[in-house]
Design a protein around this motif. Structure first.
Motif, PDB file in Angstrom:
ATOM      1  N   THR A 217       0.840  -1.193   0.000  1.00 58.02           N
ATOM      2  CA  THR A 217       0.000   0.000   0.000  1.00 58.02           C
ATOM      3  C   THR A 217       0.875   1.243   0.000  1.00 58.02           C
ATOM      4  OG1 THR A 217      -1.762  -1.130   1.222  1.00 58.02           O
ATOM      5  CG2 THR A 217      -1.774   1.275   1.259  1.00 58.02           C
ATOM      6  N   LEU A 218       0.555   2.206  -0.862  1.00 58.28           N
ATOM      7  CA  LEU A 218       1.278   3.463  -0.904  1.00 58.28           C
ATOM      8  C   LEU A 218       0.594   4.489   0.000  1.00 58.28           C
ATOM      9  CD1 LEU A 218       2.147   3.890  -4.695  1.00 58.28           C
ATOM     10  CD2 LEU A 218       3.591   3.006  -2.854  1.00 58.28           C
ATOM     11  N   LEU A 219       1.404   5.181   0.781  1.00 56.91           N
ATOM     12  CA  LEU A 219       0.925   6.228   1.685  1.00 56.91           C
ATOM     13  C   LEU A 219       1.260   7.578   1.049  1.00 56.91           C
ATOM     14  CD1 LEU A 219       2.221   4.583   4.981  1.00 56.91           C
ATOM     15  CD2 LEU A 219      -0.083   4.414   4.003  1.00 56.91           C
ATOM     16  N   GLU A 220       0.383   8.032   0.188  1.00 55.55           N
ATOM     17  CA  GLU A 220       0.670   9.179  -0.669  1.00 55.55           C
ATOM     18  C   GLU A 220       0.763  10.498   0.089  1.00 55.55           C
ATOM     19  OE1 GLU A 220       1.395   8.961  -3.761  1.00 55.55           O
ATOM     20  OE2 GLU A 220       0.517   7.125  -4.577  1.00 55.55           O
ATOM     21  N   ARG A 221       0.126  10.578   1.258  1.00 55.17           N
ATOM     22  CA  ARG A 221       0.037  11.869   1.956  1.00 55.17           C
ATOM     23  C   ARG A 221       1.005  11.989   3.130  1.00 55.17           C
ATOM     24  NH1 ARG A 221      -5.303  13.000   4.256  1.00 55.17           N
ATOM     25  NH2 ARG A 221      -5.220  10.825   4.963  1.00 55.17           N
ATOM     26  N   SER A 222       1.849  10.998   3.311  1.00 59.60           N
ATOM     27  CA  SER A 222       2.700  10.967   4.504  1.00 59.60           C
ATOM     28  C   SER A 222       4.172  10.863   4.144  1.00 59.60           C
ATOM     29  CB  SER A 222       2.312   9.777   5.392  1.00 59.60           C
ATOM     30  OG  SER A 222       0.969   9.867   5.802  1.00 59.60           O
ATOM     31  N   TYR A 223       5.013  11.311   5.101  1.00 63.82           N
ATOM     32  CA  TYR A 223       6.456  11.136   4.986  1.00 63.82           C
ATOM     33  C   TYR A 223       6.871   9.881   5.776  1.00 63.82           C
ATOM     34  CZ  TYR A 223       6.583  15.947   3.135  1.00 63.82           C
ATOM     35  OH  TYR A 223       6.393  17.081   2.402  1.00 63.82           O
ATOM     36  N   HIS A 224       8.045   9.885   6.336  1.00 65.21           N
ATOM     37  CA  HIS A 224       8.584   8.661   6.929  1.00 65.21           C
ATOM     38  C   HIS A 224       7.792   8.166   8.140  1.00 65.21           C
ATOM     39  CE1 HIS A 224      11.422   5.564   7.961  1.00 65.21           C
ATOM     40  NE2 HIS A 224      11.628   6.082   9.152  1.00 65.21           N
ATOM     41  N   VAL A 225       7.530   9.053   9.092  1.00 64.10           N
ATOM     42  CA  VAL A 225       6.843   8.626  10.317  1.00 64.10           C
ATOM     43  C   VAL A 225       5.336   8.639  10.046  1.00 64.10           C
ATOM     44  CG1 VAL A 225       6.721   8.886  12.821  1.00 64.10           C
ATOM     45  CG2 VAL A 225       8.726   9.735  11.589  1.00 64.10           C
ATOM     46  N   ALA A 226       4.916   7.751   9.177  1.00 66.48           N
ATOM     47  CA  ALA A 226       3.532   7.756   8.694  1.00 66.48           C
ATOM     48  C   ALA A 226       2.524   7.429   9.791  1.00 66.48           C
ATOM     49  CB  ALA A 226       3.388   6.763   7.539  1.00 66.48           C
ATOM     50  N   THR A 227       2.970   6.798  10.853  1.00 65.32           N
ATOM     51  CA  THR A 227       2.079   6.458  11.968  1.00 65.32           C
ATOM     52  C   THR A 227       1.649   7.685  12.762  1.00 65.32           C
ATOM     53  OG1 THR A 227       4.087   5.957  13.219  1.00 65.32           O
ATOM     54  CG2 THR A 227       2.888   4.096  12.248  1.00 65.32           C
ATOM     55  N   LEU A 228       2.296   8.835  12.518  1.00 64.94           N
ATOM     56  CA  LEU A 228       1.899  10.100  13.131  1.00 64.94           C
ATOM     57  C   LEU A 228       1.446  11.103  12.073  1.00 64.94           C
ATOM     58  CD1 LEU A 228       4.770  10.634  15.770  1.00 64.94           C
ATOM     59  CD2 LEU A 228       2.482   9.680  16.171  1.00 64.94           C
ATOM     60  N   ASP A 229       1.243  10.628  10.866  1.00 66.85           N
ATOM     61  CA  ASP A 229       1.025  11.523   9.727  1.00 66.85           C
ATOM     62  C   ASP A 229      -0.411  11.401   9.204  1.00 66.85           C
ATOM     63  OD1 ASP A 229       1.748  13.375   7.718  1.00 66.85           O
ATOM     64  OD2 ASP A 229       3.732  12.460   7.505  1.00 66.85           O
ATOM     65  N   HIS A 230      -0.647  11.962   8.034  1.00 65.20           N
ATOM     66  CA  HIS A 230      -2.002  12.030   7.468  1.00 65.20           C
ATOM     67  C   HIS A 230      -2.612  10.650   7.230  1.00 65.20           C
ATOM     68  CE1 HIS A 230      -1.948  16.353   6.939  1.00 65.20           C
ATOM     69  NE2 HIS A 230      -0.795  16.290   6.298  1.00 65.20           N
ATOM     70  N   ASP A 231      -1.781   9.648   6.970  1.00 64.11           N
ATOM     71  CA  ASP A 231      -2.297   8.315   6.655  1.00 64.11           C
ATOM     72  C   ASP A 231      -2.376   7.396   7.877  1.00 64.11           C
ATOM     73  OD1 ASP A 231      -2.621   8.345   3.665  1.00 64.11           O
ATOM     74  OD2 ASP A 231      -0.502   8.896   3.774  1.00 64.11           O
ATOM     75  N   ALA A 232      -2.198   7.945   9.062  1.00 69.32           N
ATOM     76  CA  ALA A 232      -2.144   7.116  10.261  1.00 69.32           C
ATOM     77  C   ALA A 232      -3.395   6.257  10.424  1.00 69.32           C
ATOM     78  CB  ALA A 232      -1.922   7.982  11.496  1.00 69.32           C
ATOM     79  N   GLU A 233      -4.576   6.850  10.303  1.00 72.79           N
ATOM     80  CA  GLU A 233      -5.814   6.095  10.514  1.00 72.79           C
ATOM     81  C   GLU A 233      -5.951   4.960   9.503  1.00 72.79           C
ATOM     82  OE1 GLU A 233      -7.966   6.205  12.950  1.00 72.79           O
ATOM     83  OE2 GLU A 233      -6.843   7.783  13.963  1.00 72.79           O
ATOM     84  N   ARG A 234      -5.477   5.182   8.302  1.00 77.38           N
ATOM     85  CA  ARG A 234      -5.505   4.115   7.304  1.00 77.38           C
ATOM     86  C   ARG A 234      -4.600   2.961   7.722  1.00 77.38           C
ATOM     87  NH1 ARG A 234      -4.035   4.494   0.806  1.00 77.38           N
ATOM     88  NH2 ARG A 234      -4.632   2.349   0.334  1.00 77.38           N
ATOM     89  N   ILE A 235      -3.407   3.296   8.213  1.00 82.15           N
ATOM     90  CA  ILE A 235      -2.489   2.265   8.690  1.00 82.15           C
ATOM     91  C   ILE A 235      -3.143   1.456   9.802  1.00 82.15           C
ATOM     92  CG2 ILE A 235      -0.295   1.856   9.882  1.00 82.15           C
ATOM     93  CD1 ILE A 235       0.740   4.427   8.493  1.00 82.15           C
ATOM     94  N   PHE A 236      -3.737   2.155  10.751  1.00 82.50           N
ATOM     95  CA  PHE A 236      -4.335   1.476  11.897  1.00 82.50           C
ATOM     96  C   PHE A 236      -5.458   0.544  11.451  1.00 82.50           C
ATOM     97  CE2 PHE A 236      -3.407   5.598  14.487  1.00 82.50           C
ATOM     98  CZ  PHE A 236      -2.048   5.418  14.299  1.00 82.50           C
ATOM     99  N   GLN A 237      -6.368   1.056  10.620  1.00 79.96           N
ATOM    100  CA  GLN A 237      -7.519   0.255  10.204  1.00 79.96           C
ATOM    101  C   GLN A 237      -7.102  -0.904   9.301  1.00 79.96           C
ATOM    102  OE1 GLN A 237     -10.797   0.749  11.358  1.00 79.96           O
ATOM    103  NE2 GLN A 237     -10.906  -1.337  10.536  1.00 79.96           N
TER     104      GLN A 237
END
Length: 260
Positions: A217-237
């Motif tokens: 999965t590509l996290l288009e809206r986030s940088y390296h620390v994506a777990t604190l970034d715009h795509d965090a909720e997607r990662i979690f779900q």
């Protein structure tokens, strides 16, 4: 040495499905705490350890190496394996590399792995200079807070101890040879705009593991620390759905979970 605010390890006693979360190099549990909370709220048993030498001051990290970091996550994993019927391992950056080695070493005891911007090697001429440079210079600039989301910061060191970086490079070389031993289902999420870990690392991992059940999965809206970034909720779900597919009983544990 006092632990930095937010760097404390986290454990939650939930149901029969366990998740070990592994943070990154020079970072701490704070980068993964929202993810851990998300899983704990859904009744899973969660372990988010603080790696040795991390979460205090960079001078403490200078005295540690990859064997210390790996030993900590390996110990936590064994506790979860004894405690739970299904165990998953999640990791960010170097935590992804630690997760991969756990998968290679523990085989079927791990039901699946989730990797976010996993690191696999050091790039550039500076990596080749480490064996000598670490004796001449103690630190270089830090790697933390590569986050696109405004106002969000990562708790970690503003300096990278070169002895520790040299040890990490050695670990990556060892891990690369072990990647074909990784057979578990895998969810790999990575950011095209990552200023810490090259996208080529994810591509190499995917090309070398033996897993046949793989989702990228590509996290288009986030940088390296994506777990604190715009795509965090997607990662979690997505990670929770990944668990639910492989351990269907996991989604029914919230009613029986207790403690925190």
């Amino acid at each position: 040495m006092p632990v930095l605010p937010g760097a404390e390890p986290f454990r939650h006693e939930g149901g029969e499905t366990g998740v070990l979360l592994c943070h990154g190099f020079t970072g701490c549990p704070q980068s993964l705490r929202p993810w851990a909370d998300f899983l704990a709220e859904r009744g899973l048993t969660v372990s988010l350890p603080l790696l040795p030498g991390h979460g205090t001051r960079w001078q403490d990290m200078q005295l540690t190496g990859w064997q210390d970091w790996y030993a900590e996550v390996d110990r936590e994993l064994r506790i979860l394996i004894d405690r739970c019927s299904s165990v998953f391992v999640f990791g960010l950056s170097m935590g992804g590399a630690l997760s991969l080695r756990l998968a290679a070493q523990h085989g079927d005891a791990i039901s699946g792995i989730v990797l976010v911007n996993p690191a696999n090697r050091m790039h550039g001429l500076s990596a080749y200079a480490l064996p000598v440079a670490r004796h001449l210079v103690r630190t270089t600039k830090g790697l933390v807070s590569d986050i696109a989301k405004e106002g969000m910061t990562e708790v970690g060191y503003d300096r990278v101890p070169l002895h520790a970086a040299h040890s990490l490079r050695r670990f990556f070389r060892l891990l690369d040879s072990e990647l074909p031993q990784v057979t578990q289902p895998m969810l790999l999420l990575h950011s095209p705009q990552d200023h810490v870990v090259a996208p080529a690392d994810s591509a190499r991992i995917l090309s070398r593991v033996s897993s046949t059940d793989v989702t990228e999965t590509l996290l288009e809206r986030s940088y390296h620390v994506a777990t604190l970034d715009h795509d965090a909720e997607r990662i979690f779900q997505d990670s929770y759905d990944f668990i639910g597919r492989l351990a269907p009983h996991a989604g029914r544990e919230k009613e029986t979970a207790s403690g925190g």
